[in-house]
Write a protein that holds these residues in place. Structure first.
Motif, PDB file in Angstrom:
ATOM      1  N   ALA B  74      69.515  70.002 -78.641  1.00 30.57           N
ATOM      2  CA  ALA B  74      70.485  71.652 -77.756  1.00 30.57           C
ATOM      3  C   ALA B  74      70.112  70.549 -75.986  1.00 30.57           C
ATOM      4  O   ALA B  74      68.199  70.185 -76.484  1.00 30.57           O
ATOM      5  CB  ALA B  74      70.150  72.594 -78.302  1.00 30.57           C
ATOM      6  N   LEU B  75      70.592  70.971 -75.370  1.00 32.69           N
ATOM      7  CA  LEU B  75      69.983  71.035 -74.005  1.00 32.69           C
ATOM      8  C   LEU B  75      69.813  72.744 -73.187  1.00 32.69           C
ATOM      9  O   LEU B  75      70.324  73.452 -73.281  1.00 32.69           O
ATOM     10  CB  LEU B  75      70.875  70.609 -73.332  1.00 32.69           C
ATOM     11  CG  LEU B  75      70.585  69.862 -71.740  1.00 32.69           C
ATOM     12  CD1 LEU B  75      69.776  68.381 -72.330  1.00 32.69           C
ATOM     13  CD2 LEU B  75      72.044  68.623 -71.541  1.00 32.69           C
ATOM     14  N   GLU B  77      67.061  74.945 -70.389  1.00 33.85           N
ATOM     15  CA  GLU B  77      66.470  75.014 -69.353  1.00 33.85           C
ATOM     16  C   GLU B  77      66.438  76.163 -68.580  1.00 33.85           C
ATOM     17  O   GLU B  77      66.920  77.609 -69.458  1.00 33.85           O
ATOM     18  CB  GLU B  77      67.918  74.913 -67.941  1.00 33.85           C
ATOM     19  CG  GLU B  77      67.623  74.547 -66.352  1.00 33.85           C
ATOM     20  CD  GLU B  77      68.657  74.215 -66.198  1.00 33.85           C
ATOM     21  OE1 GLU B  77      69.327  73.027 -65.166  1.00 33.85           O
ATOM     22  OE2 GLU B  77      69.822  74.883 -65.705  1.00 33.85           O
ATOM     23  N   ASP B  78      64.693  76.192 -68.057  1.00 34.82           N
ATOM     24  CA  ASP B  78      64.544  77.314 -68.016  1.00 34.82           C
ATOM     25  C   ASP B  78      63.671  77.643 -66.866  1.00 34.82           C
ATOM     26  O   ASP B  78      63.768  76.225 -66.119  1.00 34.82           O
ATOM     27  CB  ASP B  78      63.260  78.117 -69.107  1.00 34.82           C
ATOM     28  CG  ASP B  78      63.335  78.983 -69.449  1.00 34.82           C
ATOM     29  OD1 ASP B  78      62.994  79.882 -68.349  1.00 34.82           O
ATOM     30  OD2 ASP B  78      63.138  80.015 -70.767  1.00 34.82           O
ATOM     31  N   GLU B 167      57.375  74.706 -70.397  1.00 37.64           N
ATOM     32  CA  GLU B 167      57.445  73.665 -71.643  1.00 37.64           C
ATOM     33  C   GLU B 167      57.418  74.743 -72.914  1.00 37.64           C
ATOM     34  O   GLU B 167      57.761  74.699 -73.502  1.00 37.64           O
ATOM     35  CB  GLU B 167      56.930  72.427 -70.902  1.00 37.64           C
ATOM     36  CG  GLU B 167      57.881  71.233 -70.792  1.00 37.64           C
ATOM     37  CD  GLU B 167      56.679  70.221 -70.670  1.00 37.64           C
ATOM     38  OE1 GLU B 167      55.261  70.430 -71.373  1.00 37.64           O
ATOM     39  OE2 GLU B 167      56.939  68.937 -70.103  1.00 37.64           O
ATOM     40  N   GLN B 169      57.440  77.900 -72.527  1.00 37.03           N
ATOM     41  CA  GLN B 169      59.280  78.600 -72.907  1.00 37.03           C
ATOM     42  C   GLN B 169      60.391  78.183 -73.429  1.00 37.03           C
ATOM     43  O   GLN B 169      60.700  78.822 -74.570  1.00 37.03           O
ATOM     44  CB  GLN B 169      59.345  79.395 -71.410  1.00 37.03           C
ATOM     45  CG  GLN B 169      58.482  80.184 -70.601  1.00 37.03           C
ATOM     46  CD  GLN B 169      58.361  80.438 -69.495  1.00 37.03           C
ATOM     47  OE1 GLN B 169      58.031  80.773 -68.644  1.00 37.03           O
ATOM     48  NE2 GLN B 169      60.157  80.548 -68.704  1.00 37.03           N
ATOM     49  N   LYS B 173      61.685  78.941 -77.029  1.00 36.20           N
ATOM     50  CA  LYS B 173      62.843  79.464 -77.687  1.00 36.20           C
ATOM     51  C   LYS B 173      63.766  79.416 -78.874  1.00 36.20           C
ATOM     52  O   LYS B 173      64.503  79.386 -79.070  1.00 36.20           O
ATOM     53  CB  LYS B 173      64.405  79.208 -76.218  1.00 36.20           C
ATOM     54  CG  LYS B 173      64.564  80.605 -75.597  1.00 36.20           C
ATOM     55  CD  LYS B 173      64.987  80.664 -74.304  1.00 36.20           C
ATOM     56  CE  LYS B 173      63.475  81.952 -74.319  1.00 36.20           C
ATOM     57  NZ  LYS B 173      62.903  81.820 -72.632  1.00 36.20           N
ATOM     58  N   PHE B 174      63.065  77.505 -78.400  1.00 34.73           N
ATOM     59  CA  PHE B 174      64.241  76.374 -79.134  1.00 34.73           C
ATOM     60  C   PHE B 174      63.835  76.504 -80.474  1.00 34.73           C
ATOM     61  O   PHE B 174      63.982  76.633 -82.026  1.00 34.73           O
ATOM     62  CB  PHE B 174      64.263  75.153 -78.795  1.00 34.73           C
ATOM     63  CG  PHE B 174      65.051  73.933 -79.773  1.00 34.73           C
ATOM     64  CD1 PHE B 174      66.631  74.840 -79.290  1.00 34.73           C
ATOM     65  CD2 PHE B 174      64.626  73.314 -80.259  1.00 34.73           C
ATOM     66  CE1 PHE B 174      67.066  73.179 -80.384  1.00 34.73           C
ATOM     67  CE2 PHE B 174      65.240  72.288 -81.078  1.00 34.73           C
ATOM     68  CZ  PHE B 174      66.857  72.505 -81.087  1.00 34.73           C
ATOM     69  N   ASN B 179      66.213  78.486 -86.250  1.00 38.37           N
ATOM     70  CA  ASN B 179      66.961  75.824 -86.148  1.00 38.37           C
ATOM     71  C   ASN B 179      65.979  75.527 -87.164  1.00 38.37           C
ATOM     72  O   ASN B 179      66.689  74.534 -87.095  1.00 38.37           O
ATOM     73  CB  ASN B 179      65.838  75.867 -84.565  1.00 38.37           C
ATOM     74  CG  ASN B 179      67.197  77.089 -83.209  1.00 38.37           C
ATOM     75  OD1 ASN B 179      68.472  77.713 -84.284  1.00 38.37           O
ATOM     76  ND2 ASN B 179      66.716  76.324 -82.192  1.00 38.37           N
TER      77      ASN B 179
END
Lengths: 240, 233
Positions: B74-75, B77-78, B167, B169, B173-174, B179
């Motif tokens: 997945a892509l 952004e933060d 990074e 953060q 999240k991921f 996941n």
């Protein structure tokens, strides 16, 4: 009486002129340095306070650009690439009398080394059972693979201190982090535009062969020769 | 009285002759125009727009053999922000801010070397032990935005700290348990798919997939699954 009025008139004019003089003085000496310091040309006298904040996820700050990808990718080769990104305004900026934006005194130069890692491989779903042919005596397997694709690519984000060269001459602004990051991004995009499979295609093929041999060896097919065949692109025949 | 008035008249005449109103206005306007022309031409306009890099050769430093399966990509952004207040002209505090953004491709990786296969004799089935998926992220884009480039060039020596923060953060999240569970599932189907293409059927046992601590001796798994195996004899 008329003379007196004339003198008064002249003295009033003189005072008015003096007032304008003061206003101009104020504008040139006070407002200009103020506006200059606001726009970034003023010197910093000292930091009072600083704070660092993370992006607030609860306010939907992050954007998931794609959903989780369900299919799996097989990586067979990793290539480490280095590109020197050179930004030099003297080489591409041209002066024109008619365009004020080109009236720049001085140059900006920056050299940024960018380390890029590209992983090549195949989408596992793109390989079908038709692509794998076993010989009758079960001694060799012929695997037809499509052209390898970039599975993952990225560049090093952490900048080593002293590795970046920056210089500004004349009245040009110094190069900051914004320009530096932009230069790195452009270098990365320039590398991705190049089709490196023409250069390292044979390495990818060889690595894929070794990897598949290993897998087949691990699953018990020990004396099996693996042969990789590159899938030929379909050329559309012109209709007659 | 008359001489006094004459003196004032002479003085004012001289001064008015020296500095006329229009002359001062012209000087003021010219100074303003000159200031803005210099400021706009030399400091701002076009300095940051349209950055072009020179065409330079690409050097391939290393080409390595890798055996990895990437799943669950997945892509993301933060960003992270930073504020600093400085003493400006006339000791007026000025606040500056900057933003560091990162776009990363996050995935879970499974190294093919660490997958263990236990062929079951006289069958086309293979027992498979999968390792725990490993989180990996690569940076696709990194951007630094600020209100004052010159100030931040001096005030912030390196953006590495901010990048590290972003990074982390993104990882928080991921890299969730949800996941990871999906990654395990996708990895299973990927291995199944791969073996299926070679004519084998993968068998996943929950005990086999559990951590190595639980199933420390390799022979245990082999004996249990494949009693006819050489090592099992």
């Amino acid at each position: 009486m008329i003379n007196l009025a004339k003198v008064f008139y002249k003295s009033i004019t003189y005072n008015a002129m003096k007032a304008i003089h003061i206003i101009i003085y104020l504008l040139t000496c006070v407002l200009i340095p103020l506006s200059t310091s606001c726009s970034g040309c003023g010197s910093s006298n000292g930091d009072l306070n600083d704070s660092i904040n993370a992006g607030n996820s609860s306010k939907n700050a992050n954007v998931i650009l794609t959903h989780l990808k369900q299919c799996a990718d097989l990586v067979t080769t990793e290539a480490t690439i280095r590109k020197l990104a050179i930004y030099d305004t003297s080489k591409h900026e041209k002066f024109s009398w008619s365009d004020i934006s080109t009236w720049k005194y001085g140059d900006r130069k920056c050299i940024v080394p960018v380390d890029i890692t590209i992983k090549y491989g195949y989408d596992l779903s793109s390989i079908t059972t038709d692509n794998i042919k076993l010989t009758d005596d079960s001694t060799a397997v012929f695997i037809t693979l499509p052209k390898p694709k970039i599975i993952d690519a990225g560049y090093n984000t952490m900048i080593k201190e002293g590795s970046v060269v920056k210089m500004s001459t004349g009245l040009r602004a110094t190069i900051g982090h914004e320009v530096e990051e932009e230069i790195r991004r452009l270098a990365y995009e320039a590398v991705l535009k190049e089709d490196l499979t023409q250069v390292i295609g044979s390495d990818i093929k060889q690595n894929t062969q070794i990897l598949l041999e290993q897998i087949l060896h691990n699953v018990g097919m020990k004396n099996l020769d693996v042969h990789i065949i590159e899938e030929q692109p379909i050329i559309n025949q012109p209709k007659q | 009285m008359g001489s006094w008035l004459n003196d004032i008249r002479k003085k004012s005449n001289n001064k008015i002759q020296g500095f006329s109103l229009t002359k001062w206005l012209k000087i003021g306007i010219a100074a303003f125009i000159a200031f803005f022309v210099i400021k706009n031409c030399f400091f701002q306009s076009g300095d940051n727009d349209k950055i072009t890099i020179e065409p330079t050769p690409i050097s391939i430093e290393d080409v390595k053999l890798k055996g990895e399966i990437y799943v669950c990509s997945a892509l993301l952004e933060d960003y992270a922000t930073m504020r600093k207040t400085q003493m400006g002209t006339f000791l007026l505090p000025q606040e500056h801010s900057c933003v560091q953004t990162l776009r990363q491709k996050c995935s879970y990786k499974i190294e093919l070397d660490s997958i263990q296969y236990f062929p079951i004799k006289d069958s086309k089935e293979i027992a498979v032990r999968l390792p725990e998926p490993e989180y990996v992220a690569t940076t696709q884009s990194s951007e630094f935005i600020s209100d004052n480039e010159e100030f931040w060039a001096v005030a912030l020596k390196s953006t590495n700290g901010m990048k590290l923060m972003v990074e982390n953060q993104i990882r928080q999240k991921f890299d969730t348990e949800e996941n990871r569970a999906k990654a395990r599932l996708y990895a299973r189907s990927a291995v199944e798919m791969m073996l299926d293409k070679f004519g084998f059927k993968a068998v996943f046992d929950s005990r086999i997939q559990s951590s190595d601590k639980e199933l420390q001796p390799k022979e245990q798994g082999i004996n249990r699954l494949n009693p006819f195996n050489k090592e099992g004899k």
